[in-house]
Design a protein around this motif. Structure first.
Motif, PDB file in Angstrom:
ATOM      1  N   LEU A 165     -40.189  67.441  18.828  1.00  0.00           N
ATOM      2  CA  LEU A 165     -41.266  67.846  17.918  1.00  0.00           C
ATOM      3  C   LEU A 165     -41.673  66.712  16.988  1.00  0.00           C
ATOM      4  CD1 LEU A 165     -40.037  71.442  17.042  1.00  0.00           C
ATOM      5  CD2 LEU A 165     -42.054  70.838  18.372  1.00  0.00           C
ATOM      6  N   SER A 166     -40.719  65.847  16.622  1.00  0.00           N
ATOM      7  CA  SER A 166     -41.051  64.728  15.729  1.00  0.00           C
ATOM      8  C   SER A 166     -41.914  63.687  16.418  1.00  0.00           C
ATOM      9  CB  SER A 166     -39.763  64.072  15.215  1.00  0.00           C
ATOM     10  OG  SER A 166     -39.080  63.419  16.273  1.00  0.00           O
ATOM     11  N   ASP A 167     -41.970  63.707  17.758  1.00  0.00           N
ATOM     12  CA  ASP A 167     -42.765  62.721  18.503  1.00  0.00           C
ATOM     13  C   ASP A 167     -44.188  63.190  18.747  1.00  0.00           C
ATOM     14  OD1 ASP A 167     -40.597  61.037  18.635  1.00  0.00           O
ATOM     15  OD2 ASP A 167     -39.919  61.812  20.580  1.00  0.00           O
ATOM     16  N   LYS A 168     -44.559  64.387  18.327  1.00  0.00           N
ATOM     17  CA  LYS A 168     -45.892  64.928  18.606  1.00  0.00           C
ATOM     18  C   LYS A 168     -46.701  65.035  17.320  1.00  0.00           C
ATOM     19  CE  LYS A 168     -48.275  68.929  20.640  1.00  0.00           C
ATOM     20  NZ  LYS A 168     -48.122  70.221  21.323  1.00  0.00           N
ATOM     21  N   GLU A 169     -47.983  64.671  17.394  1.00  0.00           N
ATOM     22  CA  GLU A 169     -48.884  64.804  16.259  1.00  0.00           C
ATOM     23  C   GLU A 169     -49.502  66.201  16.308  1.00  0.00           C
ATOM     24  OE1 GLU A 169     -49.438  62.730  13.870  1.00  0.00           O
ATOM     25  OE2 GLU A 169     -48.202  61.106  14.619  1.00  0.00           O
ATOM     26  N   PHE A 170     -49.309  66.984  15.233  1.00  0.00           N
ATOM     27  CA  PHE A 170     -49.832  68.347  15.169  1.00  0.00           C
ATOM     28  C   PHE A 170     -51.082  68.364  14.299  1.00  0.00           C
ATOM     29  CE2 PHE A 170     -45.423  68.932  16.313  1.00  0.00           C
ATOM     30  CZ  PHE A 170     -45.474  69.953  17.253  1.00  0.00           C
TER      31      PHE A 170
ATOM     32  N   GLU B  90     -37.179  77.468  23.209  1.00  0.00           N
ATOM     33  CA  GLU B  90     -38.522  76.936  23.539  1.00  0.00           C
ATOM     34  C   GLU B  90     -39.102  76.210  22.323  1.00  0.00           C
ATOM     35  OE1 GLU B  90     -42.907  78.789  24.597  1.00  0.00           O
ATOM     36  OE2 GLU B  90     -41.112  79.798  25.332  1.00  0.00           O
ATOM     37  N   ASP B  91     -39.773  75.081  22.575  1.00  0.00           N
ATOM     38  CA  ASP B  91     -40.488  74.362  21.503  1.00  0.00           C
ATOM     39  C   ASP B  91     -41.902  74.062  21.966  1.00  0.00           C
ATOM     40  OD1 ASP B  91     -40.813  71.435  22.549  1.00  0.00           O
ATOM     41  OD2 ASP B  91     -38.707  71.909  22.950  1.00  0.00           O
ATOM     42  N   ASN B  92     -42.794  73.800  21.005  1.00  0.00           N
ATOM     43  CA  ASN B  92     -44.190  73.452  21.306  1.00  0.00           C
ATOM     44  C   ASN B  92     -44.418  71.966  21.144  1.00  0.00           C
ATOM     45  OD1 ASN B  92     -43.864  73.464  18.552  1.00  0.00           O
ATOM     46  ND2 ASN B  92     -45.869  74.350  18.096  1.00  0.00           N
ATOM     47  N   GLY B  93     -43.441  71.179  21.633  1.00  0.00           N
ATOM     48  CA  GLY B  93     -43.515  69.726  21.527  1.00  0.00           C
ATOM     49  C   GLY B  93     -44.345  69.096  22.634  1.00  0.00           C
ATOM     50  N   PRO B  94     -44.127  67.801  22.915  1.00  0.00           N
ATOM     51  CA  PRO B  94     -44.977  67.082  23.877  1.00  0.00           C
ATOM     52  C   PRO B  94     -44.736  67.443  25.326  1.00  0.00           C
ATOM     53  CG  PRO B  94     -43.225  65.650  23.061  1.00  0.00           C
ATOM     54  CD  PRO B  94     -43.159  66.904  22.242  1.00  0.00           C
ATOM     55  N   GLY B  95     -43.670  68.167  25.651  1.00  0.00           N
ATOM     56  CA  GLY B  95     -43.417  68.585  27.022  1.00  0.00           C
ATOM     57  C   GLY B  95     -42.957  67.437  27.917  1.00  0.00           C
ATOM     58  N   MET B  96     -42.721  67.754  29.188  1.00  0.00           N
ATOM     59  CA  MET B  96     -42.257  66.768  30.167  1.00  0.00           C
ATOM     60  C   MET B  96     -43.023  66.967  31.468  1.00  0.00           C
ATOM     61  SD  MET B  96     -38.090  66.819  29.617  1.00  0.00           S
ATOM     62  CE  MET B  96     -37.945  68.576  29.976  1.00  0.00           C
ATOM     63  N   ASP B  97     -43.144  65.890  32.267  1.00  0.00           N
ATOM     64  CA  ASP B  97     -43.757  66.008  33.571  1.00  0.00           C
ATOM     65  C   ASP B  97     -42.713  66.503  34.586  1.00  0.00           C
ATOM     66  OD1 ASP B  97     -42.148  63.793  34.161  1.00  0.00           O
ATOM     67  OD2 ASP B  97     -43.779  62.391  33.763  1.00  0.00           O
TER      68      ASP B  97
ATOM     69  N   PHE C  67     -38.182  74.488  32.098  1.00  0.00           N
ATOM     70  CA  PHE C  67     -39.594  74.616  32.460  1.00  0.00           C
ATOM     71  C   PHE C  67     -40.409  73.914  31.374  1.00  0.00           C
ATOM     72  CE2 PHE C  67     -37.239  78.314  33.883  1.00  0.00           C
ATOM     73  CZ  PHE C  67     -37.544  78.363  35.244  1.00  0.00           C
ATOM     74  N   SER C  68     -41.509  73.287  31.781  1.00  0.00           N
ATOM     75  CA  SER C  68     -42.298  72.539  30.791  1.00  0.00           C
ATOM     76  C   SER C  68     -43.715  72.382  31.280  1.00  0.00           C
ATOM     77  CB  SER C  68     -41.680  71.164  30.520  1.00  0.00           C
ATOM     78  OG  SER C  68     -42.403  70.472  29.517  1.00  0.00           O
ATOM     79  N   GLU C  69     -44.636  72.250  30.316  1.00  0.00           N
ATOM     80  CA  GLU C  69     -46.038  71.881  30.579  1.00  0.00           C
ATOM     81  C   GLU C  69     -46.377  70.682  29.722  1.00  0.00           C
ATOM     82  OE1 GLU C  69     -50.573  73.755  30.533  1.00  0.00           O
ATOM     83  OE2 GLU C  69     -48.825  75.056  30.252  1.00  0.00           O
ATOM     84  N   LYS C  70     -46.767  69.608  30.385  1.00  0.00           N
ATOM     85  CA  LYS C  70     -46.989  68.326  29.706  1.00  0.00           C
ATOM     86  C   LYS C  70     -47.980  68.485  28.562  1.00  0.00           C
ATOM     87  CE  LYS C  70     -46.560  63.796  29.412  1.00  0.00           C
ATOM     88  NZ  LYS C  70     -45.312  63.168  29.012  1.00  0.00           N
ATOM     89  N   GLY C  71     -47.553  68.040  27.355  1.00  0.00           N
ATOM     90  CA  GLY C  71     -48.421  68.059  26.193  1.00  0.00           C
ATOM     91  C   GLY C  71     -48.438  69.375  25.452  1.00  0.00           C
ATOM     92  N   LYS C  72     -47.702  70.435  25.958  1.00  0.00           N
ATOM     93  CA  LYS C  72     -47.823  71.744  25.323  1.00  0.00           C
ATOM     94  C   LYS C  72     -46.474  72.352  24.922  1.00  0.00           C
ATOM     95  CE  LYS C  72     -52.205  72.994  27.494  1.00  0.00           C
ATOM     96  NZ  LYS C  72     -52.930  74.011  28.279  1.00  0.00           N
ATOM     97  N   TRP C  73     -45.475  72.460  25.838  1.00  0.00           N
ATOM     98  CA  TRP C  73     -44.233  73.158  25.501  1.00  0.00           C
ATOM     99  C   TRP C  73     -43.139  72.788  26.495  1.00  0.00           C
ATOM    100  CZ3 TRP C  73     -42.682  76.117  29.590  1.00  0.00           C
ATOM    101  CH2 TRP C  73     -43.669  76.550  30.471  1.00  0.00           C
ATOM    102  N   THR C  74     -41.884  73.092  26.056  1.00  0.00           N
ATOM    103  CA  THR C  74     -40.710  72.953  26.918  1.00  0.00           C
ATOM    104  C   THR C  74     -39.798  74.160  26.663  1.00  0.00           C
ATOM    105  OG1 THR C  74     -40.822  70.535  26.852  1.00  0.00           O
ATOM    106  CG2 THR C  74     -38.735  71.526  27.536  1.00  0.00           C
ATOM    107  N   ARG C  75     -39.243  74.760  27.752  1.00  0.00           N
ATOM    108  CA  ARG C  75     -38.390  75.945  27.605  1.00  0.00           C
ATOM    109  C   ARG C  75     -37.136  75.755  28.461  1.00  0.00           C
ATOM    110  NH1 ARG C  75     -41.212  79.679  30.218  1.00  0.00           N
ATOM    111  NH2 ARG C  75     -42.613  79.962  28.436  1.00  0.00           N
TER     112      ARG C  75
END
Length: 966
Positions: free
Chosen positions: A869-874, A897-904, A947-955
């Motif tokens: 989360l610290s690596d993403k600009e909100f 789950e977090d709403n951070g930068p996600g992973m590919d 599970f993750s979506e790039k730029g949106k979340w990671t669970r």
């Protein structure tokens, strides 16, 4: 003759259409309709058709087979008449452009003034509402409690102030209101609106969001059912805190009054329209009834949103648009355009659009150009009368000139005809001393030189044929299309075809498989363009035997065109030698490429001579690009190894460099570099072998780190025990202070009586100084510190209790308390700034597990989430971690789950691999998630997925069995 008439008809019709479109922009707007009589009148129209007729006759005579005299007459007529017609059209166009440009300047000036007036109106009212929102009475009224506002002096003062402000503009201001932070109208000059909810209106939401004055778009007011415009501004106290919103409602007719510049008052052809950013009309000078009618086709969804935001209830299917598309209309590069501002039924006008500065609106001004078109028609009539006079003079001059030129040329033509029949000596009499006389003299000299050249050419041809027949290589000559024209004796011997048979062959007939006629023609074409070509070719002789040859092509010019000569040399022996050499080389290269190490061989000067596949993968440089380059150029990070290479070559002793450190993509890699001296066939050099030993070094370091962490865990437990003692003293002292200062016990009253002061007054003093709240803060902080110490002690007792039954929600809460205290000490991120969302399903039974190991897993997941989360600009949302527990198919399921930068996808597949990390060097070992996966899957018989979506979340999803304690 048919072609001549067809050319005349096409030219006449095309030129007529072009002229009409240039003379009248109005006709150009709908040129597909029936062509009317142009605006320059019947006389000009007849002259124009006459000029076209003369041009057509001239073209017809020029292209029709006829004598030179007739062609000269037609050429004179065409060359003189066409520029005159073009000049007349250009004169008309320049006049039209000048008038149009003048109209555009006037329109742009008027539009800019009108836009400035609307901008000034908006800016003035924004400044007014900002100034009046700062009146102290509004803030004082909003600060008093809601239950005592009715009938209060502050309310009377505010209502009087609002009524006074409304009297400043009785014409356009319909009401002024004060809204509190909930959106409720607590004061309004329109009484029925007091108490209504305005919380969803844009004039309430935008000032609270931006803290600045705001102007809304035009909408229908529910109060008076009229188009209205709103200005609003936040009301603040002396500390700058927003307490509410001051709102002015204007009648939208105020915009209508601003759209009529003084220079255009009374002109019926003038029209001005104000559009918003969606396409609705906000004001219209010609058709006020079209206000809030869309200019473009609007979808039902947009209509619905407009109805909610701006209370537009009527649905209009027909869009009275400006005549151009919506994207083109809002394109800032397109300022002027011709179209109808009121749909297909309106009159096309010249229009200019200007963007407002202080609102996302567009102003459009338009007017008819009938006066300009009339002036252009007059100028066109004068031009065509002048053309008619010039055409008559040109026709007389052309007839006289053509007669004096054609007679000498006819005699010259007869002499050239005799020369073409094969006569060797032909001459013509010289009748004049002008250019035609010089042409006759030149013809006589050319006839004599041509006779001499023919005899020399025959002799040169015989010499060339003798030279070609003596060459050992096969030679064949062909034209630029690839057809064979001649061959030599060697060709007949090698290919077996006679010279007569070769003339009927194609190149494909003499070629082996894979060489088509199209490819041969392409090579010939490239030779013609570039001059030479060289290539290997598989040829086939008359008996069908195929053999390789090397072909050299060269192009040369002959009077009949460009030819190509081909020299073919038999290279059968050379091809066999190359094949054997390539097989041996490929075998050696396959052995070298199969080795897992990087192998590079260099000569004594450092030039690369061998480069295997592992070297290509490591550097990204292909073998073809690396061989021949300097070693320090292709591997600059090993440039200092050149000294070792020369030493190894000189001493013939291998040299090794163990655990060489290298930074790759910001990560530390370790390599073993070994240099072996090489001497082969008198060529000195060396072989460099490079092995990546990073994983082995990391494993050794992790074993050392594991020992250190065991010591740190024991130290942490000892520190927690030591903290417990002073913490207990603090909690006891706070409890005594609360009893002796705040309670009304008998000992406190006795002590106060001895000191001669009132205990109740002391309590009042402590309340005013906020001492009780401070004591409660100390007590709550101490309790929180005690919980943290207990969690640390429980977590540090690894394996003490072994497996037992634990509440999964309790383990998650204790882990969250531990991670919160850890992150308060960090500089890169603060766990307090992260929102926690707990979604615990009730009724989940305890799970049989090793509590401290699960806490280790949860701590690892929370720490990774916070760092991500610290690596993403909100911008709009806030950083959040969601912890969710559910019961599913006999399993306890935990979601982190977090709403951070996600992973590919690649990172998700490798995230549980040992030593794999996405963190910068020095911030991660790559073992946290792999250890967590081992604890969940191997130690507790569960599953762990990501599970993750790039730029949106990671669970991360953990499933633990609930069945038994096995």
């Amino acid at each position: 003759m048919n072609n001549g008439f067809r050319s005349l008809a096409m030219f006449s019709s095309g030129f007529t259409l072009l002229f009409i479109m240039h003379c009248n922009p109005a006709y150009a707007y709908d040129w597909a309709s029936v062509l009317p009589v142009p605006v320059f009148g019947l006389t000009g129209y007849i002259l124009f058709l006459l000029a076209l007729l003369l041009l057509g006759v001239a073209l017809f005579l020029f292209f029709r087979p006829a004598g030179l005299r007739r062609k000269l007459l037609s050429a004179f007529l065409f060359v003189s008449l066409l520029p005159l017609c073009v000049l007349a059209i250009l004169d008309q166009k320049v006049t039209s452009d000048a008038l149009t440009e003048n109209s555009q300047q006037v329109m742009l000036s008027a539009a800019s003034q009108t836009a400035a007036a609307v901008d000034s109106f908006i800016l003035s009212n924004l400044s007014t509402v900002r100034t009046e929102a700062s009146i102290p009475q509004f803030a004082e009224f909003l600060l008093i409690p809601e239950e005592i506002r009715d009938g209060s002096p502050e309310e009377l003062a505010v209502m009087g102030l609002l009524t006074s402000l409304k009297r400043r503009d009785q014409t356009y201001i319909t009401s002024i209101a004060v809204l509190d932070l909930s959106g409720k109208a607590i004061a309004d000059t329109y009484g029925p609106d007091i108490g209504s909810d305005k919380s969803m209106r844009d004039y309430f939401l935008e000032p609270l969001k931006t803290g600045l004055p705001y102007v809304s778009s035009v909408g229908i007011s529910k109060t008076n059912n009229q188009p209205s415009l709103y200005f609003s501004c936040p009301i603040r106290d002396t500390a700058g805190t927003i307490l509410g919103v001051l709102r002015f409602r204007y009648n939208a007719a105020s915009l209508q009054s601003l759209l009529m510049p003084g220079d255009f008052v009374g002109q019926a052809a003038y029209s001005a329209i104000l559009f918003d950013n969606v396409g609705f009309r906000l004001a219209d000078t010609q058709h006020p009834e079209l206000v809030l009618v869309p200019a473009f086709e609007i979808s039902e969804a947009v209509w619905k949103k407009a109805g909610i935001d701006r209370h537009i209830s009527r649905y209009v299917e027909t869009a009275y648009g400006p005549g151009i598309g919506q994207n083109e209309f809002y394109n800032p590069a397109k300022k002027f355009f011709y179209s109808s501002l009121y749909g297909p039924e309106g009159v096309p006008t010249l229009n200019v659009k200007v963007q407002l500065r202080y609102a996302p609106w567009t102003l459009v001004l338009g007017y008819s150009e009938a006066t300009n078109i009339a002036k252009v028609a007059t100028q066109t009539r004068y031009a065509f009368f002048t053309i008619a006079c010039i055409v008559l003079g040109v026709m007389v001059t052309a007839f006289m000139v053509s007669r004096s030129i054609t007679e000498p040329l006819l005699s010259l033509t007869d002499a050239a005809r005799e020369l073409s029949k094969g006569e060797e000596e032909v001459s013509v009499s010289i009748q004049t001393k002008d250019e035609i006389g010089e042409l006759a003299d030149t013809f006589n000299k050319m006839s004599t030189a041509l006779y001499s050249s023919r005899r020399n050419l025959l002799a040169a041809t015989e010499r060339l044929q003798t030279l070609l027949d003596t060459l050992p290589d096969s030679v064949f000559i062909h034209n630029s299309e690839g057809r064979i024209m001649d061959v030599n004796k060697s060709f007949e011997k090698v290919f077996g075809f006679t010279a007569e048979e070769a003339l009927s062959l194609s190149i494909e007939d003499m070629s082996g498989k894979g060489f088509s006629q199209e490819k041969a023609e392409d090579l010939v074409r490239r030779c013609v363009e570039e001059g030479t070509q060289s290539f290997d070719w598989v040829s086939r002789n008359k008996d069908g035997r195929e053999f390789p040859v090397h072909v050299k092509l060269s192009s040369f010019k002959l009077p009949e065109g460009i030819h190509v000569i081909a020299l073919a040399s038999d290279i059968t022996e050379r091809k066999q030698f190359e094949h054997d050499l390539m097989q041996a080389r490929n075998y050696v290269a396959a052995i070298i490429d199969s080795m897992p190490s990087i192998l590079v061989s260099v000569d004594v000067n450092g030039g690369v001579t061998q480069w295997n596949i592992q070297a290509e993968k490591a550097t990204g440089i292909l073998k073809a690009d690396a061989v021949g380059r300097d070693f320090d150029d292709v591997m600059p990070y090993l440039a200092d190894e050149m000294k070792r290479i020369r030493h190894a070559v000189k001493t013939q002793v291998p040299v090794a460099d163990i655990r060489r450190v290298r930074i790759v993509d910001g990560k530390i890699r370790y390599e073993d570099v070994t240099i072996y001296p090489l001497v082969a066939d008198g060529v000195e050099g060396a072989v460099i072998r490079i092995d990546d030993v990073t994983e082995r070094v990391q494993l050794e370091e992790m074993m050392v780190q594991s020992e250190k962490m065991m010591s740190v865990g024991g130290l942490a437990a000892g520190m927690a025990h030591e903290i417990n003692n002073p913490l207990a003293a603090i909690m006891g002292s706070v409890q005594n202070m609360r009893k002796r200062l705040l309670s009304d016990m008998q000992k406190n009253r006795d002590a106060a009586r001895e000191c001669d002061f009132d205990l109740h007054k002391m309590h009042s003093y402590l309340e005013k100084r906020d001492i009780p709240r401070m004591i409660e803060g100390i007590h709550s902080s101490g309790e929180r510190a005690a919980r943290i110490v207990r969690n640390v002690l429980n977590f540090s007792r690894r394996g003490g209790k072994g497996f037992s039954h634990y509440s999964i929600s309790d383990l998650l809460d204790k882990s969250l308390e531990l991670i919160a205290s850890d992150y308060n000490l960090k500089k890169d991120y603060d766990f307090k700034n992260i929102s926690l969302n707990k979604e615990y399903q009730p009724g989940i039974p305890p799970i049989f597990c090793e509590g401290s190991q699960l806490q280790q897993v949860f701590l690892n997941l929370f720490k990774n989430a916070a760092e991500a989360l610290s690596d993403k600009e909100f911008a709009v949302e806030k950083p959040m971690i969601t912890v969710r527990t559910i019961k599913e198919d006999g399993m306890a399921v935990i979601h982190v789950e977090d709403n951070g930068p996600g992973m590919d996808e690649d990172k998700c597949r490798r995230v549980f691999e040992p030593f794999y990390t996405t963190k910068p060097t020095g911030k991660g070992t790559g073992l946290g998630l792999s250890v967590s996966y081992f604890i969940i899957v191997d130690q507790h018989g569960g599953t762990m997925e990501v599970f993750s979506e790039k730029g949106k979340w990671t669970r991360f999803v953990i499933k633990l069995p609930l069945s038994n304690g096995s």
